[in-house]
Design a protein around this motif. Sequence first.
Motif, short mmCIF file in Angstrom:
data_model
loop_
_atom_site.label_atom_id
_atom_site.label_comp_id
_atom_site.label_asym_id
_atom_site.label_seq_id
_atom_site.Cartn_x
_atom_site.Cartn_y
_atom_site.Cartn_z
N ARG A 272 5.72 -0.28 1.76
CA ARG A 272 6.93 -1.11 2.01
C ARG A 272 6.89 -2.08 3.09
O ARG A 272 7.38 -3.31 2.98
CB ARG A 272 8.02 -0.22 2.38
CG ARG A 272 8.84 0.76 1.46
CD ARG A 272 9.76 1.55 1.77
NE ARG A 272 10.74 0.35 2.36
CZ ARG A 272 12.06 0.73 2.66
NH1 ARG A 272 12.58 1.99 2.56
NH2 ARG A 272 12.50 -0.33 3.47
N ALA A 273 6.07 -1.84 4.01
CA ALA A 273 5.89 -2.75 5.14
C ALA A 273 5.13 -4.10 4.77
O ALA A 273 5.52 -5.25 4.98
CB ALA A 273 5.12 -2.20 6.20
N CYS A 274 4.21 -3.88 3.83
CA CYS A 274 3.47 -4.84 3.38
C CYS A 274 4.16 -5.93 2.45
O CYS A 274 4.00 -7.09 2.41
CB CYS A 274 2.28 -4.63 2.50
SG CYS A 274 0.94 -3.87 3.44
N HIS A 275 5.21 -5.30 1.61
CA HIS A 275 6.10 -6.10 0.59
C HIS A 275 7.40 -6.29 1.05
O HIS A 275 8.24 -6.39 0.37
CB HIS A 275 6.00 -5.40 -0.65
CG HIS A 275 4.77 -5.15 -1.27
ND1 HIS A 275 4.11 -6.40 -1.76
CD2 HIS A 275 3.81 -4.44 -1.29
CE1 HIS A 275 2.94 -6.00 -2.41
NE2 HIS A 275 2.63 -4.58 -1.70
N ALA A 276 7.58 -5.95 2.62
CA ALA A 276 9.02 -5.84 3.06
C ALA A 276 9.77 -7.48 2.73
O ALA A 276 10.97 -7.14 2.56
CB ALA A 276 9.06 -5.61 4.72
N ASP A 277 9.13 -8.48 2.76
CA ASP A 277 9.94 -9.57 2.60
C ASP A 277 10.29 -9.92 0.91
O ASP A 277 11.26 -10.42 0.85
CB ASP A 277 8.76 -10.79 2.67
CG ASP A 277 7.78 -11.11 1.99
OD1 ASP A 277 7.07 -9.99 1.41
OD2 ASP A 277 7.19 -11.93 1.81
N SER A 278 9.97 -8.95 0.20
CA SER A 278 10.30 -8.91 -1.15
C SER A 278 11.21 -7.80 -1.63
O SER A 278 11.96 -7.94 -2.57
CB SER A 278 9.13 -8.78 -2.21
OG SER A 278 8.28 -10.28 -2.07
N ILE A 279 11.14 -6.72 -0.79
CA ILE A 279 12.06 -5.76 -1.23
C ILE A 279 13.33 -5.90 -0.52
O ILE A 279 13.66 -6.22 0.34
CB ILE A 279 11.52 -4.26 -0.57
CG1 ILE A 279 10.24 -4.04 -1.29
CG2 ILE A 279 12.58 -3.12 -0.69
CD1 ILE A 279 9.52 -2.90 -0.63
N LEU B 170 0.38 1.25 -5.50
CA LEU B 170 0.77 2.37 -5.50
C LEU B 170 0.12 3.23 -6.48
O LEU B 170 -0.54 4.25 -6.08
CB LEU B 170 2.23 2.56 -5.68
CG LEU B 170 3.19 4.07 -5.39
CD1 LEU B 170 2.82 4.23 -3.80
CD2 LEU B 170 4.65 3.59 -5.42
N ALA B 171 -0.11 2.77 -7.57
CA ALA B 171 -0.80 3.40 -8.67
C ALA B 171 -2.51 3.64 -8.21
O ALA B 171 -2.80 4.46 -8.65
CB ALA B 171 -0.93 2.61 -10.06
N ASP B 172 -2.82 2.51 -7.64
CA ASP B 172 -4.40 2.60 -7.30
C ASP B 172 -4.65 3.68 -6.17
O ASP B 172 -5.47 4.56 -6.13
CB ASP B 172 -4.58 1.25 -6.63
CG ASP B 172 -5.04 0.16 -7.70
OD1 ASP B 172 -5.07 0.54 -8.94
OD2 ASP B 172 -4.91 -1.06 -7.64
N PHE C 167 -1.06 15.61 -0.74
CA PHE C 167 -0.49 14.76 -1.39
C PHE C 167 0.74 14.13 -1.05
O PHE C 167 0.97 13.01 -0.76
CB PHE C 167 0.05 15.63 -2.77
CG PHE C 167 0.97 14.47 -3.71
CD1 PHE C 167 0.15 13.44 -4.60
CD2 PHE C 167 2.13 14.34 -3.92
CE1 PHE C 167 0.67 12.43 -5.36
CE2 PHE C 167 2.67 13.65 -4.67
CZ PHE C 167 2.22 13.00 -5.61
N THR C 168 1.84 15.09 -0.40
CA THR C 168 2.92 14.67 0.12
C THR C 168 2.68 13.79 1.52
O THR C 168 3.59 12.58 1.70
CB THR C 168 3.79 15.98 0.50
OG1 THR C 168 4.20 16.63 -0.65
CG2 THR C 168 5.08 15.53 1.16
N GLU C 169 1.93 14.02 2.48
CA GLU C 169 1.49 13.23 3.56
C GLU C 169 0.93 11.73 2.90
O GLU C 169 1.43 10.90 3.61
CB GLU C 169 0.55 13.90 4.29
CG GLU C 169 1.16 15.11 5.15
CD GLU C 169 0.00 15.70 6.19
OE1 GLU C 169 -1.17 15.65 5.91
OE2 GLU C 169 0.64 16.62 6.85
N GLY D 106 3.15 8.24 3.67
CA GLY D 106 2.50 7.35 4.25
C GLY D 106 1.98 5.97 3.39
O GLY D 106 2.20 4.93 4.03
N GLU D 107 1.71 6.15 2.27
CA GLU D 107 1.42 4.97 1.38
C GLU D 107 2.76 4.21 1.28
O GLU D 107 2.92 3.12 1.33
CB GLU D 107 0.85 5.38 -0.16
CG GLU D 107 -0.69 5.49 0.14
CD GLU D 107 -1.36 4.05 0.44
OE1 GLU D 107 -1.38 3.32 -0.26
OE2 GLU D 107 -1.51 4.15 1.84
N VAL D 108 3.96 4.92 0.68
CA VAL D 108 5.13 4.22 0.53
C VAL D 108 5.42 3.54 1.91
O VAL D 108 5.93 2.36 1.64
CB VAL D 108 6.17 5.24 0.22
CG1 VAL D 108 7.75 4.70 0.00
CG2 VAL D 108 5.94 5.81 -0.96
#
Length: 183
Positions: free
Chosen positions: A34-41, A68-70, A22-24, A28-30
Amino acid sequence: AGFLWAVVEGVEALDDAPRLRFTEHLVGEVARLRACHADSILESDTAGDVLRFRFQDLEASARLALDLADSMWELGREIRASGAPATPGLRLEVHADRVRIERPVPGPRDSTEHASISAARVVPRTPVNQVYATETYAAIARARRFEGLAMRYVGVRRPAEGGSTTALYHLERDPGRPGGPLS
């Protein structure tokens, strides 16, 4: 500004192997999202078992929350199938609020503190791996007509730590609307 809070839930009941998985996966997902949505964060951080994000626009916070939920739902299904005693996941909430920085200081600024107070009281009352929106967020999202977004009123929730009640909306992808999924 758009805000997203994600609170880790259920990990403490797991044995070492599923906890590590779970932790890994979460880390990894975060990083990937974050990289996928970097222009908005605009900013993000962690505080113990809480992830916090601030976005320049509300729709971006919905996209990241739903992605993230998916991902967490799929991982929870895998862990549950392996016989784990609990299903870990995230409690997710999106919120809209003005940002006030009253005392500028050198270095990164934590402009999420004001909005965090109200959200932190609501998040513990929401189901795992589903995204909930505050009344303010829902009103703005409807006015802006976000494509591929569906919200269903779920009622008024009393915050975990007292305070005034808050109307909540279940946020999900709406594949029947033009534009398809948000991501």
